[in-house]
Design a protein around this motif. Sequence first.
Motif, PDB file in Angstrom:
ATOM      1  N   LEU A  83      14.387  -2.627  -0.624  1.00 15.27           N
ATOM      2  CA  LEU A  83      14.588  -2.148  -1.986  1.00 15.27           C
ATOM      3  C   LEU A  83      16.074  -2.050  -2.320  1.00 15.27           C
ATOM      4  O   LEU A  83      16.477  -1.397  -3.270  1.00 15.27           O
ATOM      5  N   GLN A 242       6.876  10.052   5.231  1.00 17.18           N
ATOM      6  CA  GLN A 242       6.433   9.186   4.141  1.00 17.18           C
ATOM      7  C   GLN A 242       7.629   8.687   3.330  1.00 17.18           C
ATOM      8  O   GLN A 242       8.661   9.337   3.261  1.00 17.18           O
TER       9      GLN A 242
ATOM     10  N   GLN C 382       7.724   2.741  -4.481  1.00 16.40           N
ATOM     11  CA  GLN C 382       9.069   3.247  -4.240  1.00 16.40           C
ATOM     12  C   GLN C 382      10.031   2.875  -5.368  1.00 16.40           C
ATOM     13  O   GLN C 382      10.906   3.660  -5.731  1.00 16.40           O
ATOM     14  N   LEU C 397       5.136  10.603  -2.650  1.00 19.25           N
ATOM     15  CA  LEU C 397       4.358   9.465  -2.170  1.00 19.25           C
ATOM     16  C   LEU C 397       3.600   9.797  -0.907  1.00 19.25           C
ATOM     17  O   LEU C 397       4.154  10.331   0.041  1.00 19.25           O
ATOM     18  N   VAL C 399       1.622   7.631   1.610  1.00 19.00           N
ATOM     19  CA  VAL C 399       1.254   6.268   1.951  1.00 19.00           C
ATOM     20  C   VAL C 399       0.165   6.320   3.006  1.00 19.00           C
ATOM     21  O   VAL C 399       0.386   6.817   4.103  1.00 19.00           O
ATOM     22  N   VAL C 400      -1.021   5.880   2.666  1.00 13.98           N
ATOM     23  CA  VAL C 400      -2.154   6.053   3.565  1.00 13.98           C
ATOM     24  C   VAL C 400      -2.854   4.730   3.837  1.00 13.98           C
ATOM     25  O   VAL C 400      -2.600   3.725   3.184  1.00 13.98           O
ATOM     26  N   ASP C 401      -3.740   4.779   4.807  1.00 10.95           N
ATOM     27  CA  ASP C 401      -4.520   3.616   5.156  1.00 10.95           C
ATOM     28  C   ASP C 401      -5.551   3.299   4.065  1.00 10.95           C
ATOM     29  O   ASP C 401      -5.918   4.172   3.285  1.00 10.95           O
ATOM     30  N   GLN C 404      -8.566   5.717   3.412  1.00 13.25           N
ATOM     31  CA  GLN C 404      -8.196   7.012   2.838  1.00 13.25           C
ATOM     32  C   GLN C 404      -7.755   6.841   1.399  1.00 13.25           C
ATOM     33  O   GLN C 404      -7.989   7.696   0.553  1.00 13.25           O
TER      34      GLN C 404
END
Lengths: 299, 350, 529
Positions: A83, A242, C382, C397, C399-401, C404
């Motif tokens: 990014l 995260q 992002q 955020l 961020v999951v599988d 989920q």
Amino acid sequence: MSTMPTHTIARAQVRAAQFKQIKSFCRRFARNPSGMFGFFILVALLFCAAFAPWLATHDPYLPNLSGRLSAPGADYWLGADELGRDIYSRVLYGSRLTLLIVGLVIVTSAPIGLLVGVIAGNFGGWVDTIFMRVTDVFLAVPKLLLALAFVAALGPGIVNAAIAITLTAWPPYARMARAEALAVRNSDYVNAVRLAGASEFHIIVQHIIPMCISSVIVRMTLDMAGIILTAAGLGFIGLGAQPPLPEWGAMISTGRKFIFDQWWVATVPGFAIFIVSLGFNLLGDAIRDLLDPHLKARP
Amino acid sequence: MAAIAPASDGIRRLGRVLTGLATIAVTLLGLIALTFFIGRVIPIDPVLAIVGEKATQEAYDKVFYAMGLDKPVWEQFAAYTWQLLCGDFGTSFTTTRPVLTDLLTFFPATLELATLGLLLGIVLGVPAGVVSAYWHDKWPDHLIRVVGLVGYSVPIFWLGLVGLYVFYYRLGWVAGPGQIDVFYVGIVKPITNSILIDSMLRGEWTVFWNAVSHIVLPVSLIGYFSMAYLSRMTRSLMLDQLTKEYVLTARLKGASEIEVVFGHALRNAAIPLVTIIALSYGGLLEGSVLIETVFGWPGIGNYIASSLFRGDINAVLGGTFLVGAIFIVLNQLSDILYTTLDPRTRPARR
Amino acid sequence: MKLTKALAGALLSMTMLTSVSFAATPQDTLVIADAIDDIITLDPGEVGEVGGIMAAKQIYQPLVTFNVKNPTEIYGVLAQSWTVSEDGKTFTFKMNPNAKFASGNPVTAHDAEFSYHRVVKMASRSAFLLTQFGFTTDNIEERIKAVDDATLVIEIEQPYAESFVLYALSSYAGGIVDSKLVLEHEVDGDLGNGWLKQENTAGSGPFVLSNWAPKQSILLTRNENFWQEKPSIERVFFQHVPESAAQRLLLEKGDIDVANKLGPDDYTSIANNADVKTLDGSSGVIYYMGLNVRNEALSHPDFVKAMKYLVDYDGIAATIGQGTIEVHQTLVPAGFLGSLDYNPYSLDIEKAKELIASSGVQTPVTLETVVWNVPPYTDFAQAAQATLAQAGINLDLQVVDGQQWLERYRSSALDIWVGLWGPDYPDPHSNAKAFAVNSKDAPDGSSSLADRFGWDAGDLSPKAMAALRENDTELRKTMYEEIQKVHTDTSPFLYMFQEVRRVAVRSNVNGLILGLTLSDDRYWEVTKD
């Protein structure tokens, strides 16, 4: 009571002796070059974490899409990520997260393990059996998988990752503490204290736990590198910190996509993990050499 | 001293074995309970994982009841444990096959990695440890310690990535991720499910060499990792032995250095070393998740992790049970080995 | 020392020798690298995941299908012709007398009847595609009937646009199975599900299943009894290669023919390789953010509107997308009936700040955002996170599988969901139903995305249903256009991009047809020179 003054005097003497011990420890430590090197790395890590905002050249969170995946150069010292964020600045800020995880795990796993082990060892019998079976079960479950499962259950995040690592990290402390407790609980002086009417709680806190402290400290410093690696592993699988947090393992994970064309995205954070874990290992080795009673006894 | 009653000795031995077995059983039960509990807590709806998000309520309910999820948790646990005792691991919904079949398919790949890695680790690590201890604080010692230190400080998944970049992408010395080139998939009919052994048995040498070119890199990494650990352990064990009095005595008696190091010290260090190696084997089996992820290796670690994320509880339980059981058995075995080999820990005979 | 040197030399030369790989795949085999570990069944009555549909589509044929280049052109496959009754509720299909299954059995109306009954009775994940027409296990025997071997009559509950019904029948739930063969293998009334699930196939399509190794590979071989023109390739081999970088290397080395899951950066880096070419197709997949209006801040329409001005659509499309996505801000994908070129939003932080001020929401606001842990979602999220933060909106955020990720939005336990919608058939209703119809207006009472995000679509909901029943195509088109403008301006759906379907293939691969919907690629016309 007339024992009071002697008591205070004894305490002062103990304190003086302790101070002397610490001083001699430091002196011996300073003579160990690899230990000093490890210590230096740790100090550098602390420095980076503390002064990250001043050392960083960019905002670690602010994307700049036009600078996406830039190679290392004048603008981005260690390149830019997917990014367009500066990898150097992100690695700097990432040191805070590393310290956070290590700190959290250490202050939780060691006391839990210590408590379980000491209680099991001190009371023996069925308490011991139950506690040790539970410990064995935790030891038998694949470690990383256990952590994975816990994070999956708790939800990803840096604190949850630390909790999960704690859950897998305490059993060795419990085993160690139990062994020490077993050795100490029937020693003459503990029996003497017990005869004098001290409670089991008093015995555990005042006499047994202090006996375990030095080996716990040795184990802790040796463990720190392992904790860093496990945390990075969780981050790599995507269950640690995260986005947009610049956790090193997670950074490697995103860099993995670009490993063939933009090698710096994955390589730089990995190198940071390596250096820090090397530092902790060197430090741990040195401390063990100095503190470990079993080693000290050897000529 | 030799006049002991054989019968009572036999009974004592039997008792020890029984206690050992009971310990294993209880630990395994705890292991199942723990995994089962985790499986229930994970916020993944296994029904949803099967029917998908667009399914009707009717489709959802059908699977929900078929999986017995309406029953109380303890009942589900009891049912599962009973099945397991009957040798039934259940069916994995992500592969539609019995979990046992899956384990037999995926486990050999992990076994190949871990076994070869450990062998490499022993071949390099034990001699390195001996050298290191013998020339204690001399340059070989320093060199070996540094190499070892790097080995257990480096994140293995990162080293894997860097290895792929350098040896596969840049230099082209080894093959890339996966167990075998796409081209060769399906040529060898499985016998043991280990591609190396099967291709050898079937005489498919091109496949064999291709598989070798794929396994070289991950095995080297695991080997390096286990070498780092074993050389460190060997070193400290050997240091212990070399400072013992009997070594001095042997030297005074005029024994050669080789005899002293290998005939005496290493022989005595061998017993705890075997224990350590056995335990580290268990560690390698369980620690394979990351390496398998990096190398796209179709092994048990990959299998458990991917099943976990899809709520395929039967697969997770089965896989964890297998790895845990091996770990526990290795643990007990090394205990037994220790007690039978080491004269000091043999139960005193009256 | 000498020994180790020799050993190292041997090891080195060994690996050098073995790493010489083949320059090309066999002429009669098409090797495809894809992520196929999602497949849990190959039974056409219950397939639902991308990989499973992809494989099943090569094996089973529907009654009707459409031209991918021009989806309004619908033509018969197993059906030769069809008629629709005056009231629009009765469809009568004449079967193609030439059609036969791989087993050699002729394809009859009874097979079609059996296949549709099967889907409804199994109440599988894909049953919704048929049950939306009012079929239930109780009435299916009445409503779908084979009059004789050549004639199938389907009676739907309410009149719908003809093309919509045909599209639904062309979807993956409409694959016809060989009823004789399947019934021979029925166990305990499972309608042959156990038999078809993993190891066997009973279709009439160009390929049959040879082997499926779950999470690893699928091998399809040519149906030697195929009743239409036989494919020129004999084998189609899907290999599970999840990493895009690995797929690219395999493709460049010639180890595979088709790379299905390359990332945008990979396309850029293979652009100059003459051995490889890129195929562009259109895709109905839309990337969007669903905003849960149950959240206090998100319940303010002006605040939602402000968020639509806080995404750098063009910047993301240009740098992250690199040609694999296009900015698209309406609910009907380009290429579908009624699609609209209407993209009113672009990054405008000042305007957004004004809107937030007028909404009365106090910033900073933190919103829990659930993102799937694969690209491009993480990148989108992002990038949006950074621009939203400039107006005081912080995205937390998570961020999951994949599982989920679905679970979270299904249970509505989130503020924002970064997701995609892939239509099941190329009819605008597939999307209109999802984004604009509330459960109270849906004939089967099913809840939609609008319900999931707590949004009452108001009169858009009955309007969307009315458009579905309109048989005049021109009128239907205008109705959808009207719905879309209002929807884009007022709904809590922040549409961002439409995917441009891209696949990289070796330059000797010709004739690959990329599907319009998820996993509708057609491999049987592929040739290799």
